[in-house]
Design a protein around this motif. Structure first.
Motif, short mmCIF file in Angstrom:
data_model
loop_
_atom_site.label_atom_id
_atom_site.label_comp_id
_atom_site.label_asym_id
_atom_site.label_seq_id
_atom_site.Cartn_x
_atom_site.Cartn_y
_atom_site.Cartn_z
N PHE A 185 0.83 -1.21 0.00
CA PHE A 185 0.00 0.00 0.00
C PHE A 185 0.87 1.26 0.00
N LEU A 186 1.94 1.26 0.80
CA LEU A 186 2.81 2.43 0.88
C LEU A 186 3.62 2.65 -0.38
N LYS A 187 3.90 1.58 -1.13
CA LYS A 187 4.67 1.70 -2.37
C LYS A 187 3.80 2.01 -3.58
N ASP A 188 2.50 1.92 -3.43
CA ASP A 188 1.58 2.16 -4.54
C ASP A 188 1.56 3.65 -4.86
N GLU A 189 1.92 4.00 -6.09
CA GLU A 189 1.98 5.40 -6.51
C GLU A 189 1.02 5.67 -7.66
N SER A 190 -0.03 4.92 -7.78
CA SER A 190 -0.91 5.06 -8.95
C SER A 190 -1.64 6.39 -8.98
N GLY A 191 -1.95 7.00 -7.86
CA GLY A 191 -2.66 8.28 -7.86
C GLY A 191 -1.75 9.48 -7.74
N GLN A 192 -0.46 9.26 -7.64
CA GLN A 192 0.49 10.34 -7.43
C GLN A 192 0.50 11.32 -8.60
N GLY A 193 0.48 10.82 -9.81
CA GLY A 193 0.51 11.69 -10.98
C GLY A 193 -0.69 12.60 -11.06
N MET A 194 -1.85 12.06 -10.74
CA MET A 194 -3.08 12.86 -10.79
C MET A 194 -3.04 13.98 -9.76
N VAL A 195 -2.52 13.69 -8.58
CA VAL A 195 -2.42 14.72 -7.54
C VAL A 195 -1.45 15.81 -7.97
N GLU A 196 -0.35 15.43 -8.59
CA GLU A 196 0.62 16.43 -9.06
C GLU A 196 0.00 17.33 -10.13
N TYR A 197 -0.75 16.76 -11.06
CA TYR A 197 -1.42 17.56 -12.08
C TYR A 197 -2.45 18.49 -11.44
N ALA A 198 -3.17 18.02 -10.46
CA ALA A 198 -4.17 18.85 -9.78
C ALA A 198 -3.50 20.02 -9.07
N LEU A 199 -2.36 19.79 -8.45
CA LEU A 199 -1.64 20.87 -7.78
C LEU A 199 -1.12 21.90 -8.78
N ILE A 200 -0.63 21.44 -9.92
CA ILE A 200 -0.14 22.35 -10.95
C ILE A 200 -1.29 23.19 -11.49
N ILE A 201 -2.42 22.57 -11.75
CA ILE A 201 -3.59 23.31 -12.26
C ILE A 201 -4.07 24.33 -11.23
N ALA A 202 -4.07 23.96 -9.96
CA ALA A 202 -4.48 24.89 -8.91
C ALA A 202 -3.52 26.08 -8.84
N LEU A 203 -2.23 25.83 -8.97
CA LEU A 203 -1.24 26.91 -8.95
C LEU A 203 -1.43 27.85 -10.14
N ILE A 204 -1.68 27.29 -11.31
CA ILE A 204 -1.92 28.12 -12.49
C ILE A 204 -3.18 28.94 -12.33
#
Length: 52
Positions: A5-24
């Motif tokens: 569970f701790l090594k699972d990074e499947s949602g990490q990319g989506m969260v990064e894109y959401a943060l970038i969009i929020a910053l923009i």
């Protein structure tokens, strides 16, 4: 199971894109707020020129 569970990074990319969009979005809102008086003045100037 916990290690997997701790090594699972499947949602990490989506969260990064959401943060970038929020910053923009914050940057765009700040720019519009700062430029709104100047843009409004230009539209009024053009409007007054066209009325003549």
């Amino acid at each position: 199971m916990l290690k997997r569970f701790l090594k699972d990074e499947s949602g990490q990319g989506m969260v990064e894109y959401a943060l970038i969009i929020a910053l923009i979005a914050v940057a765009v809102i700040a720019a519009i707020t700062l430029l709104s008086d100047g843009i409004s003045g230009k539209f009024n100037q053009v409007s007054n020129t066209l009325k003549k």
